[in-house]
Design a protein around this motif. Structure first.
Motif, PDB file in Angstrom:
ATOM      1  N   TYR A 170      46.068  44.349  41.868  1.00 23.53           N
ATOM      2  CA  TYR A 170      46.377  43.709  40.587  1.00 23.53           C
ATOM      3  C   TYR A 170      45.844  42.281  40.561  1.00 23.53           C
ATOM      4  O   TYR A 170      45.330  41.808  39.533  1.00 23.53           O
ATOM      5  CB  TYR A 170      47.882  43.715  40.352  1.00 23.53           C
ATOM      6  CG  TYR A 170      48.330  42.732  39.295  1.00 23.53           C
ATOM      7  CD1 TYR A 170      48.168  43.006  37.937  1.00 23.53           C
ATOM      8  CD2 TYR A 170      48.892  41.513  39.660  1.00 23.53           C
ATOM      9  CE1 TYR A 170      48.555  42.095  36.966  1.00 23.53           C
ATOM     10  CE2 TYR A 170      49.286  40.592  38.697  1.00 23.53           C
ATOM     11  CZ  TYR A 170      49.117  40.885  37.354  1.00 23.53           C
ATOM     12  OH  TYR A 170      49.502  39.964  36.391  1.00 23.53           O
ATOM     13  N   GLN A 171      45.962  41.589  41.680  1.00 23.44           N
ATOM     14  CA  GLN A 171      45.476  40.210  41.736  1.00 23.44           C
ATOM     15  C   GLN A 171      43.981  40.162  41.432  1.00 23.44           C
ATOM     16  O   GLN A 171      43.516  39.321  40.653  1.00 23.44           O
ATOM     17  CB  GLN A 171      45.747  39.642  43.121  1.00 23.44           C
ATOM     18  CG  GLN A 171      45.061  38.306  43.390  1.00 23.44           C
ATOM     19  CD  GLN A 171      45.028  37.968  44.864  1.00 23.44           C
ATOM     20  OE1 GLN A 171      46.052  37.902  45.511  1.00 23.44           O
ATOM     21  NE2 GLN A 171      43.827  37.760  45.401  1.00 23.44           N
ATOM     22  N   GLU A 172      43.224  41.069  42.035  1.00 27.69           N
ATOM     23  CA  GLU A 172      41.784  41.098  41.784  1.00 27.69           C
ATOM     24  C   GLU A 172      41.481  41.513  40.343  1.00 27.69           C
ATOM     25  O   GLU A 172      40.568  40.967  39.708  1.00 27.69           O
ATOM     26  CB  GLU A 172      41.100  42.059  42.759  1.00 27.69           C
ATOM     27  CG  GLU A 172      41.150  41.614  44.213  1.00 27.69           C
ATOM     28  CD  GLU A 172      40.305  42.497  45.115  1.00 27.69           C
ATOM     29  OE1 GLU A 172      39.812  43.526  44.620  1.00 27.69           O
ATOM     30  OE2 GLU A 172      40.141  42.145  46.291  1.00 27.69           O
ATOM     31  N   GLU A 173      42.229  42.491  39.834  1.00 21.94           N
ATOM     32  CA  GLU A 173      42.017  42.946  38.464  1.00 21.94           C
ATOM     33  C   GLU A 173      42.310  41.835  37.465  1.00 21.94           C
ATOM     34  O   GLU A 173      41.571  41.637  36.484  1.00 21.94           O
ATOM     35  CB  GLU A 173      42.908  44.156  38.185  1.00 21.94           C
ATOM     36  CG  GLU A 173      42.840  44.681  36.761  1.00 21.94           C
ATOM     37  CD  GLU A 173      41.509  45.302  36.403  1.00 21.94           C
ATOM     38  OE1 GLU A 173      41.234  45.460  35.193  1.00 21.94           O
ATOM     39  OE2 GLU A 173      40.724  45.641  37.330  1.00 21.94           O
ATOM     40  N   HIS A 174      43.397  41.088  37.722  1.00 20.98           N
ATOM     41  CA  HIS A 174      43.752  39.995  36.801  1.00 20.98           C
ATOM     42  C   HIS A 174      42.695  38.892  36.854  1.00 20.98           C
ATOM     43  O   HIS A 174      42.329  38.305  35.822  1.00 20.98           O
ATOM     44  CB  HIS A 174      45.125  39.439  37.169  1.00 20.98           C
ATOM     45  CG  HIS A 174      45.793  38.738  36.029  1.00 20.98           C
ATOM     46  ND1 HIS A 174      47.096  38.314  36.071  1.00 20.98           N
ATOM     47  CD2 HIS A 174      45.350  38.383  34.792  1.00 20.98           C
ATOM     48  CE1 HIS A 174      47.430  37.736  34.942  1.00 20.98           C
ATOM     49  NE2 HIS A 174      46.368  37.763  34.131  1.00 20.98           N
ATOM     50  N   ALA A 175      42.211  38.592  38.058  1.00 21.72           N
ATOM     51  CA  ALA A 175      41.159  37.579  38.185  1.00 21.72           C
ATOM     52  C   ALA A 175      39.890  38.029  37.461  1.00 21.72           C
ATOM     53  O   ALA A 175      39.210  37.225  36.810  1.00 21.72           O
ATOM     54  CB  ALA A 175      40.869  37.328  39.665  1.00 21.72           C
ATOM     55  N   LEU A 176      39.564  39.323  37.547  1.00 22.02           N
ATOM     56  CA  LEU A 176      38.399  39.854  36.843  1.00 22.02           C
ATOM     57  C   LEU A 176      38.566  39.714  35.333  1.00 22.02           C
ATOM     58  O   LEU A 176      37.630  39.305  34.619  1.00 22.02           O
ATOM     59  CB  LEU A 176      38.194  41.328  37.212  1.00 22.02           C
ATOM     60  CG  LEU A 176      37.161  42.116  36.409  1.00 22.02           C
ATOM     61  CD1 LEU A 176      35.784  41.489  36.552  1.00 22.02           C
ATOM     62  CD2 LEU A 176      37.137  43.580  36.841  1.00 22.02           C
ATOM     63  N   GLN A 177      39.763  40.041  34.828  1.00 23.23           N
ATOM     64  CA  GLN A 177      40.000  39.903  33.390  1.00 23.23           C
ATOM     65  C   GLN A 177      39.917  38.446  32.958  1.00 23.23           C
ATOM     66  O   GLN A 177      39.436  38.132  31.865  1.00 23.23           O
ATOM     67  CB  GLN A 177      41.359  40.497  33.033  1.00 23.23           C
ATOM     68  CG  GLN A 177      41.437  42.011  33.192  1.00 23.23           C
ATOM     69  CD  GLN A 177      42.740  42.597  32.687  1.00 23.23           C
ATOM     70  OE1 GLN A 177      43.488  41.941  31.936  1.00 23.23           O
ATOM     71  NE2 GLN A 177      43.033  43.845  33.066  1.00 23.23           N
ATOM     72  N   ALA A 178      40.393  37.530  33.828  1.00 19.30           N
ATOM     73  CA  ALA A 178      40.289  36.106  33.503  1.00 19.30           C
ATOM     74  C   ALA A 178      38.822  35.673  33.470  1.00 19.30           C
ATOM     75  O   ALA A 178      38.412  34.880  32.602  1.00 19.30           O
ATOM     76  CB  ALA A 178      41.065  35.286  34.538  1.00 19.30           C
ATOM     77  N   PHE A 179      38.025  36.180  34.414  1.00 19.84           N
ATOM     78  CA  PHE A 179      36.597  35.838  34.436  1.00 19.84           C
ATOM     79  C   PHE A 179      35.946  36.287  33.133  1.00 19.84           C
ATOM     80  O   PHE A 179      35.142  35.558  32.524  1.00 19.84           O
ATOM     81  CB  PHE A 179      35.927  36.502  35.641  1.00 19.84           C
ATOM     82  CG  PHE A 179      34.488  36.118  35.832  1.00 19.84           C
ATOM     83  CD1 PHE A 179      34.142  35.061  36.652  1.00 19.84           C
ATOM     84  CD2 PHE A 179      33.469  36.821  35.183  1.00 19.84           C
ATOM     85  CE1 PHE A 179      32.808  34.713  36.827  1.00 19.84           C
ATOM     86  CE2 PHE A 179      32.138  36.478  35.345  1.00 19.84           C
ATOM     87  CZ  PHE A 179      31.802  35.418  36.175  1.00 19.84           C
TER      88      PHE A 179
END
Length: 509
Positions: A170-179
């Protein structure tokens, strides 16, 4: 937020896996609990959520704290969903913090509002929607990430172990969505300022103070933009800093002062498939801001590494609840740090107790000891008669001809000897056991034998002269016509060497 426990099942507290950390002493834990428990329910002291979160843990001290968050955190400990925390729940939570995966277990309890032991999509979504991360960049739950973990219809629940993997991804997915949010032109790159916003808000746990200050200096010198591969590499690097330390120590053979060039570090990093050349490049960019020689030392890695030991799961228990759990270790450290004066006082106290015990026992059994000595020493007369027929006859004749005081003839030297005898033996035994014990308090059979032998030898060296004087006085009353000597007269008659007759026999028996 509605009631957190509206559909909870009030079940007994679950059994936790075997802990790798020593549990807190129950009595000491109870003392801490009662200190903060402000409510009474059915005659039992309990903690309110405020008692536990604000007063005990010291969290959420601001005036405008979020009441929903307070309820959510309190529910993490309130396993039975009663609205308060009893001692059993408090102790169970302490045990939870002793687990090697404590952070994940606590997180799961926060998400699992209905205390079912599994996590539904609704529980997962509702908890995340109340986080600060979601306020910065609203997480899109209509993605393949959610469908893969919870099913296309969001009707699959996940277990604890599945949750740990989902939370990590989830942390990586959220960072991707923020990017994607900041990459408005869909160019595959964002500005360094936007990178800092994402990391500070989405991944603050990965940032050391040094890294947070240095973010805007990363990337290529002639560009204010960083690409998505660089973005992913940076996050992966910060997640893998402990592995980077391991690689450094392997290169330097555990010499933390040796400097390592980028090429040498990269060559050894290839033994670890999860480390990419991009990550090594970013690492040297970060450390290169401290010194320009293109090399790094172990202290540079410490500056980049995001997590302090005090913030790791196994340390939470000692910082928050486990200061009590380590009381035995603290006591041991205190004992080692005692002053010489305090150690002398402690040994004197042991000596005093041993003296009192020895003197009391010797006085109680002395008449029996006197009869034993008389019986061993008696001889036959010229006509073949013996002075005492048996022990009882001996006791009666001593009482008749010498009085009660005759039963205690020679007691004074015995007391002078037996009190120090017992005290010396106990003191030397305790002293030797302490010196021969291991760091964990264990002692081998051979060490016990040595301690006992040393204690017995020291006892005999002191008491042998007094034992001889005592026996001489005990048998002196057998001849009524002869003068009865005093202890001083016996000592003068025997002399120094006479007092240590048969010492070698005493040492062995």
């Amino acid at each position: 937020m509605d009631s957190l426990c509206s559909s909870a099942r009030c079940e007994p507290l679950p059994q936790l896996p075997t802990s790798n950390i020593a549990r807190a002493n129950t009595e000491n834990l109870k003392e801490v609990f009662l200190k903060y428990a402000s409510k009474t329910v059915d005659g039992e002291k309990v903690m309110s959520y405020t008692d536990f979160i604000q007063n005990y843990l010291g969290l959420m001290q601001e005036e405008n704290y979020n009441q929903d968050t307070l309820q959510l955190l309190g529910h993490t400990v309130d396993s039975l969903c009663t609205g308060y925390i009893n001692f059993d729940e408090f102790q169970h939570f302490e045990g939870l913090l002793c687990q090697p995966d404590a952070l994940y277990r606590v997180a799961f309890k926060i998400f699992d509002r209905n205390a079912t032991g599994v996590l539904s999509f609704d529980e997962f979504r509702n908890t995340l929607q109340h986080t600060v991360l979601n306020k910065f960049v609203k997480f899109n739950f209509d993605t393949e990430f959610v469908k893969l973990h919870f099913g296309a219809k969001r009707d699959r629940s996940i277990s604890y172990h599945e949750f740990t993997q989902v939370l990590w991804e989830y942390q990586e997915e959220h960072a991707l969505q923020a990017f994607r949010k900041f990459d408005e032109n869909r160019s595959g790159s964002i500005t360094l300022k936007d990178l800092k916003k994402i990391l500070v808000n989405i991944c603050p746990h990965l940032l050391s103070p040094y890294v947070e200050e240095s973010i805007t200096s990363l990337g290529d010198a002639d560009s204010e933009l960083i690409t998505y591969p660089y973005f992913k590499g940076l996050i992966s690097l910060l997640n893998n800093m402990e592995l980077m330390k391991k690689i450094y120590l392997q290169v330097t053979e555990k010499n933390k002062e040796k400097t390592v060039a980028q090429g040498e570090f990269l060559r050894n990093a290839q033994n670890f498939t999860q480390v990419t050349p991009m990550e090594v490049r970013i690492l040297y960019q970060l450390t290169g801001l401290m010194h320009k020689d293109g090399r790094l030392v172990y202290s540079d890695l410490d500056a980049v590494a995001p997590l302090d030991v005090e913030k790791m799961p196994y340390a939470l228990q000692s910082v928050t609840l486990g200061t009590i759990a380590n009381m035995k270790e603290s006591d041991a450290a205190h004992s080692e740090g005692q002053s010489a004066f305090m150690q002398v006082l402690e040994n004197f106290y042991r000596f005093f107790l041993g003296s009192i015990a020895g003197a009391t026992g010797a006085t109680a059994v002395y008449p029996i000891d006197l009869v034993k000595t008389r019986m061993q020493n008696q001889r036959t007369t010229l006509v073949g008669e013996v002075m005492y027929k048996n022990s009882w006859d001996c006791f009666k004749k001593v009482l008749r001809f010498e009085g009660v005081s005759g039963l205690y003839r020679g007691l004074a030297p015995q007391l002078v000897g037996v009190a120090p005898e017992k005290a010396i033996k106990l003191t030397v035994n305790d002293l030797m056991r302490g010196k021969l014990s291991g760091s964990d308090g264990s002692i081998t059979f051979m060490s016990e034998c040595i301690a006992g032998g040393m204690a017995g030898a020291s006892q005999v060296m002191f008491t042998n002269p007094l034992e001889i004087v005592k026996i001489r006085l005990q048998v002196a009353g057998e001849v009524s016509s002869a003068a009865r000597p005093s202890a001083i007269q016996v000592i003068k008659e025997l002399g120094f060497f006479g007092l240590y007759k048969v010492l070698s026999v005493s040492l062995f028996f």
